[in-house]
Write a protein that holds these residues in place. Structure first.
Motif: not given
Length: 215
Positions: A62-63, A134-136, A156-160, A194
């Motif tokens: 999903d990344h 697009s990950d931690v 970009y990670d988890n909506g932030t 989103e």
């Protein structure tokens, strides 16, 4: 002529589950180069190296949506500004003997002309003007980006969305993008990522382009 040195650390044989990361200490630069050769280009994993520490990470499925949409948004923004760019994807950027890193995507914008037609990086080539993750993103990866000298990094990670700006060799978190200073990137991008989950990447991108044009 490139000499491939046998590597005792069988990184290419590791079966990492999506979303997992492995960190290996005490990796020499020659071993890092050999590991890159072993891994090849057709792989899902991304690697980062900084002063003897190697990190290998396999992204979650999903990344891909955020990564692709962020890349398309950058292209739309540059076009909106009437500028040009050269995309360099997940090219491995190195600082010889010290660091290496592979972004999810990256762009030459201010230096785009210099990189037109470049099939391989030259030792004196500048780093990309913008890199995207697009990950931690671990300290290993951030340190590698800083050592390579990438001036602007989006994570970009988890909506932030975090925007990192390189200052005197250190990344500082910023509320704005120097490349796109008039646009509230930090607030806008999570909204449209989103939206992409709801209506698909193409429609989300079209809506983004309309929103930018109407500013």
């Amino acid at each position: 002529m490139t000499v491939v040195i046998p590597v005792a650390k069988p990184v290419s044989k590791m079966q990492l589950a999506p979303g997992s990361t492995v960190t290996i200490p005490d990796v020499s630069w020659s071993e890092f180069e050999a590991i890159l050769a072993e891994l090849g280009h057709k792989r899902r994993s991304r690697v980062a190296y900084i002063q003897g520490t190697l990190e290998s990470m396999v992204p979650l499925p999903d990344h891909e949506i955020p990564k692709d949409l962020l890349s398309d948004i950058v292209k739309a923004l540059v076009k909106f500004q009437g500028r040009r760019y050269e995309p360099f994807g997940s090219t491995t950027f190195k600082r010889e003997g010290i660091a290496g890193v592979e972004p999810d995507a990256c762009f030459y914008i201010q230096n785009y002309q210099r990189m037109i037609g470049r099939r391989r990086l030259e030792p004196d080539d500048p780093p990309p003007d913008l890199a995207i993750q697009s990950d931690v993103t671990s300290k290993t990866k951030l340190d590698a980006y800083a050592a390579v000298g990438v001036p602007e990094l989006w994570v970009y990670d988890n909506g932030t969305l975090k925007i990192y700006i390189l200052r005197d060799g250190i990344y500082l978190v910023s509320d704005y993008s120097p490349l796109f200073g008039e646009i509230p990137i930090k607030q806008v991008i999570p909204t449209f990522v989103e939206r992409a989950w709801q209506v698909g990447n193409l429609q989300a991108l079209e809506e983004f382009e309309v929103a930018i044009a109407n500013r």
